[in-house]
Design an enzyme around this catalytic site. Structure first.
Site, PDB file in Angstrom:
ATOM      1  N   CYS A   1      11.888  53.665  54.814  1.00  0.00           N
ATOM      2  CA  CYS A   1      10.768  54.560  55.151  1.00  0.00           C
ATOM      3  C   CYS A   1      11.118  56.012  54.829  1.00  0.00           C
ATOM      4  O   CYS A   1      10.274  56.763  54.339  1.00  0.00           O
ATOM      5  CB  CYS A   1      10.408  54.437  56.628  1.00  0.00           C
TER       6      CYS A   1
ATOM      7  N   CYS B   1       4.855  45.412  50.949  1.00  0.00           N
ATOM      8  CA  CYS B   1       5.353  45.648  52.311  1.00  0.00           C
ATOM      9  C   CYS B   1       4.305  46.318  53.180  1.00  0.00           C
ATOM     10  O   CYS B   1       4.367  46.248  54.393  1.00  0.00           O
ATOM     11  CB  CYS B   1       6.593  46.539  52.279  1.00  0.00           C
TER      12      CYS B   1
ATOM     13  N   ASP C   1       3.736  49.677  53.281  1.00  0.00           N
ATOM     14  CA  ASP C   1       3.993  51.101  53.538  1.00  0.00           C
ATOM     15  C   ASP C   1       3.458  51.926  52.378  1.00  0.00           C
ATOM     16  O   ASP C   1       3.920  51.782  51.249  1.00  0.00           O
ATOM     17  CB  ASP C   1       5.502  51.375  53.678  1.00  0.00           C
TER      18      ASP C   1
ATOM     19  N   CYS D   1       4.373  51.166  59.203  1.00  0.00           N
ATOM     20  CA  CYS D   1       4.942  50.979  60.538  1.00  0.00           C
ATOM     21  C   CYS D   1       5.195  52.331  61.216  1.00  0.00           C
ATOM     22  O   CYS D   1       5.020  53.392  60.608  1.00  0.00           O
ATOM     23  CB  CYS D   1       6.239  50.192  60.424  1.00  0.00           C
TER      24      CYS D   1
END
Length: 148
Positions: A103, A34, A36, A59
């Protein structure tokens, strides 16, 4: 996707960014698929988190949750930091869109990974204290930036 003012503020003006040269607890978590990745640096003295920094590749929500997590544990005891939950991070940011909740889970895990590293450096098995650090197996299912 709408973000709260606090999320936008912590993304635009993240707190506690960077590395800590004298960190005695460092944790890194993430999902390379992803994109992250969070790295948390802790400076702990006498059971208190004197300083905390982070470096996040991800992000805006990943940056904002990392920033808020550092604010929530700075100056706190290890026991207080262990109580940090992803729900507390989300609440402190006045919410996150459902697709970005992962997140906040990474932010919680980054803190726990750094505390685990701290205990290992002290010659203490961290698992009974911190718990097992696991990647979130559902991370990619809720991630709108994945290629899956």
């Amino acid at each position: 996707m709408l973000y709260s003012q606090k999320v936008l503020d912590h993304f635009s003006n993240p707190r506690n960014v960077g590395e800590l040269a004298d960190a005695n607890g460092i944790g890194e978590v993430g999902n390379a698929v992803c994109g992250d990745i969070m790295k948390m640096y802790l400076k702990i003295e006498n059971g208190i988190i004197q300083d905390v920094r982070f470096k996040t590749f991800g992000c805006g929500a990943a940056i904002a949750t990392s920033s808020m997590a550092t604010e929530l544990i700075k100056g706190k005891s290890i026991d207080e930091a262990l109580q940090l939950s992803n729900k507390a991070v989300v609440a402190a940011l006045d919410g996150l869109p459902p697709a970005k909740i992962h997140c906040s889970v990474l932010a919680e895990q980054a803190v726990r990974a750094a505390l685990s590293d701290y205990y290992r450096r002290q010659g203490v098995d961290p698992e009974p204290i911190v718990g097992k650090i696991e990647e979130d197996p559902h991370h990619c299912e809720s991630c709108d930036t994945c290629s899956h």
